[in-house]
Design a protein around this motif. Structure first.
Motif, short mmCIF file in Angstrom:
data_model
loop_
_atom_site.label_atom_id
_atom_site.label_comp_id
_atom_site.label_asym_id
_atom_site.label_seq_id
_atom_site.Cartn_x
_atom_site.Cartn_y
_atom_site.Cartn_z
N ALA A 29 0.81 -1.23 0.00
CA ALA A 29 0.00 0.00 0.00
C ALA A 29 0.83 1.27 0.00
O ALA A 29 0.37 2.32 -0.46
CB ALA A 29 -0.94 0.00 1.21
N ALA A 30 2.05 1.19 0.51
CA ALA A 30 2.86 2.40 0.56
C ALA A 30 3.35 2.81 -0.82
O ALA A 30 3.58 3.99 -1.10
CB ALA A 30 4.06 2.20 1.49
N ALA A 69 -4.23 -0.89 5.20
CA ALA A 69 -3.06 -0.76 4.34
C ALA A 69 -1.91 -1.59 4.88
O ALA A 69 -1.38 -1.29 5.95
CB ALA A 69 -2.66 0.71 4.22
N PHE A 70 -1.54 -2.62 4.16
CA PHE A 70 -0.46 -3.51 4.57
C PHE A 70 0.86 -2.90 4.09
O PHE A 70 1.09 -2.77 2.88
CB PHE A 70 -0.68 -4.88 3.93
CG PHE A 70 0.18 -5.99 4.47
CD1 PHE A 70 1.55 -6.01 4.28
CD2 PHE A 70 -0.39 -7.05 5.16
CE1 PHE A 70 2.34 -7.04 4.76
CE2 PHE A 70 0.38 -8.10 5.65
CZ PHE A 70 1.74 -8.09 5.45
N VAL A 71 1.73 -2.53 5.02
CA VAL A 71 3.00 -1.89 4.66
C VAL A 71 4.14 -2.61 5.37
O VAL A 71 3.98 -3.19 6.44
CB VAL A 71 3.03 -0.39 5.03
CG1 VAL A 71 1.91 0.36 4.32
CG2 VAL A 71 2.93 -0.19 6.54
N ASP A 100 6.43 4.82 7.47
CA ASP A 100 7.20 6.02 7.14
C ASP A 100 6.25 7.10 6.67
O ASP A 100 5.03 7.01 6.90
CB ASP A 100 8.27 5.70 6.08
CG ASP A 100 7.68 5.04 4.83
OD1 ASP A 100 6.45 5.15 4.61
OD2 ASP A 100 8.45 4.43 4.07
N GLU A 101 6.76 8.11 5.98
CA GLU A 101 5.90 9.21 5.56
C GLU A 101 4.82 8.76 4.58
O GLU A 101 3.73 9.35 4.53
CB GLU A 101 6.73 10.35 4.95
CG GLU A 101 7.43 10.03 3.65
CD GLU A 101 8.76 9.28 3.84
OE1 GLU A 101 9.39 8.98 2.81
OE2 GLU A 101 9.13 9.00 5.00
N ARG A 102 5.09 7.71 3.80
CA ARG A 102 4.08 7.20 2.88
C ARG A 102 2.91 6.59 3.65
O ARG A 102 1.74 6.82 3.33
CB ARG A 102 4.70 6.18 1.93
CG ARG A 102 5.82 6.73 1.05
CD ARG A 102 6.53 5.60 0.32
NE ARG A 102 7.09 4.64 1.27
CZ ARG A 102 7.56 3.44 0.93
NH1 ARG A 102 7.52 3.04 -0.34
NH2 ARG A 102 8.07 2.63 1.84
N ALA A 103 3.23 5.82 4.68
CA ALA A 103 2.18 5.25 5.53
C ALA A 103 1.45 6.35 6.29
O ALA A 103 0.21 6.29 6.45
CB ALA A 103 2.79 4.25 6.51
N GLU A 107 -6.38 2.41 7.88
CA GLU A 107 -5.81 1.70 9.03
C GLU A 107 -4.46 1.13 8.56
O GLU A 107 -4.40 0.42 7.56
CB GLU A 107 -6.74 0.57 9.45
CG GLU A 107 -6.15 -0.36 10.51
CD GLU A 107 -6.95 -1.65 10.67
OE1 GLU A 107 -6.44 -2.55 11.37
OE2 GLU A 107 -8.04 -1.78 10.07
N ILE A 108 -3.40 1.45 9.26
CA ILE A 108 -2.07 0.99 8.86
C ILE A 108 -1.73 -0.30 9.58
O ILE A 108 -1.80 -0.39 10.82
CB ILE A 108 -0.99 2.06 9.15
CG1 ILE A 108 -1.35 3.37 8.44
CG2 ILE A 108 0.38 1.57 8.72
CD1 ILE A 108 -1.47 3.28 6.94
#
Length: 305
Positions: free
Chosen positions: A10-11, A35-37, A41-44, A53-54
Motif C-alpha cells: 500500500a505504501a 493498508a499492509f506496509v 514512514d511518511e508514505r504510511a 488503518e495501517i
C-alpha cells in the motif's frame, strides 16, 4: 462494504505504486482500507491521514499475514518484483481462506503461463493457480509494462546523456504499455463490483506504441532533442545493479526485453489492442502515454536540464 479491504504494497514501491493508488481510490469512495506496509514512514503516514488503518507486517511471515487478513472483506494482492512470490501467495491464500474472504484481486503480468518468457511470469501463473485452489473468489489483473517503469528508467539516463538508454532493439520495436493508475482503477472496480466470476483474468493494455513514438513523445513534450541509444543486455544488467535493482527483477526484466525485441509486435494485432476493460470496469478511457509524460514533465525537465 462494512469490513475493510486489505491492500498490500500500500505504501507504493518501484513498480508502479498500484497499492497506493488502490488505497487512495477506495478511501475517496468511503471504503475502509487496511493498508499492509512493510515500514511505517511518511508514505504510511499519508495514508493514515487519509483515513486508512495501517498494518505493519511481513508478506513472508504467515502469522503476520493471518493477522492482517482478520476481519477483511476483500484483498488486493500486489507482490513486488523480488524473490518470495510463491511463499507470499501461499501465506495470503491460507490467511484469506481462514478469514472467510470472498474476493481477491491478484496483480500479475500480461503473459501468465507455464511457458511465458520470464521466470516471474511463470511464477505468476503458479500464483494464480494457488489463489484459485484456495476458493477465495480470486480474479487476476494481467498488466503489461507500466508507463511509470519506463519513466523511471528514462530518468536514469536523460540527465547525463539526453537519451533513453535501453536494450530494446531498433526504433520499430513495439511495446504494449499501461498506466499504473488505470490498473488501480480496474482493481477498485473489481473490488467493488456486485458480481464477479472467480478465475477470470483481465488483460490490461492502455497503449501499443513503437519505440520511435515513445522517443518522439518525450522530445515533443519536453521540447528537447531526446534520442534513443541501444545498449547491450549486459550493459543494462550492470547499470540496473548499480541502481539497486534486485537479482530477481534484473533476471525478469532482462528476459522481458529479449522477448519484446523478438516478438515483432504488430500494433494492429488484436492480442495487443487497448483493453476495453479499462473503461468498462475502471470507468475512464486509458491514459495516453503523452498525457503521462505531460503530467510528469516538470520532474523530467528538472532532471534533464
Amino acid at each position: 462494504m462494512t469490513k475493510p479491504v486489505l491492500v498490500t504494497s500500500a505504501a507504493g514501491g518501484r513498480q508502479g505504486k498500484t497499492g497506493r493508488h488502490v488505497s487512495e481510490m477506495l478511501l475517496k469512495r468511503g471504503v475502509a482500507v487496511r493498508a499492509f506496509v512493510r515500514t511505517v514512514d511518511e508514505r504510511a503516514d499519508r495514508l493514515r491521514a487519509l483515513g486508512a488503518e495501517i498494518f505493519q507486517g511481513d508478506f513472508l511471515d504467515i502469522r503476520s499475514v493471518q493477522q492482517a487478513a482478520k476481519g477483511v472483506s476483500a484483498v488486493y494482492f500486489a507482490y513486488p518484483v523480488q524473490d518470495g512470490l510463491m511463499d507470499a501467495t501461499a501465506a495470503m491464500a491460507l490467511a484469506a481462506r481462514e478469514a472467510g474472504v470472498s474476493r481477491l484481486v491478484n496483480l500479475v503480468m500480461l503473459q501468465s503461463s507455464p511457458d511465458a518468457p520470464t521466470p516471474r511470469m511463470r511464477q505468476n501463473y503458479l500464483s494464480e493457480q494457488v489463489f484459485e485452489w484456495a476458493n477465495i473468489g480470486a480474479v487476476h489483473l494481467r498488466a503489461t509494462v507500466f508507463y511509470e517503469n519506463l519513466g523511471a528508467m528514462a530518468r536514469q539516463s536523460l540527465p547525463a546523456q539526453g537519451a533513453v538508454r535501453l536494450p530494446w532493439g531498433g526504433e520499430n520495436t513495439v511495446l504494449p504499455m499501461v498506466s499504473a493508475e488505470d490498473v488501480a482503477r480496474v482493481a477498485v472496480g473489481l473490488l467493488m463490483s456486485p458480481e464477479l466470476v472467480p478465475g477470470t483474468a483481465y488483460p490490461l493494455i492502455g497503449a501499443t506504441i513503437s519505440l520511435k513514438e515513445i522517443i518522439a513523445t518525450f522530445g515533443r513534450v519536453l521540447a528537447k532533442d531526446i534520442r534513443y541509444e541501444e545498449i547491450s543486455d549486459e550493459q543494462w544488467k550492470a547499470f540496473a545493479a548499480s541502481r539497486g535493482y534486485n537479482e530477481h527483477a534484473i533476471a525478469h526484466l532482462s528476459s522481458l526485453w529479449k522477448a519484446l525485441r523478438s516478438a515483432a509486435i504488430n500494433p494492429g494485432d488484436a492480442r495487443y489492442g487497448i483493453s476495453e476493460t479499462i473503461e468498462r470496469i475502471g470507468g475512464a478511457k486509458p491514459k495516453p502515454f503523452e498525457a503521462f509524460v505531460r503530467e510528469g514533465q516538470d520532474e523530467f525537465l528538472a532532471k534533464a536540464s
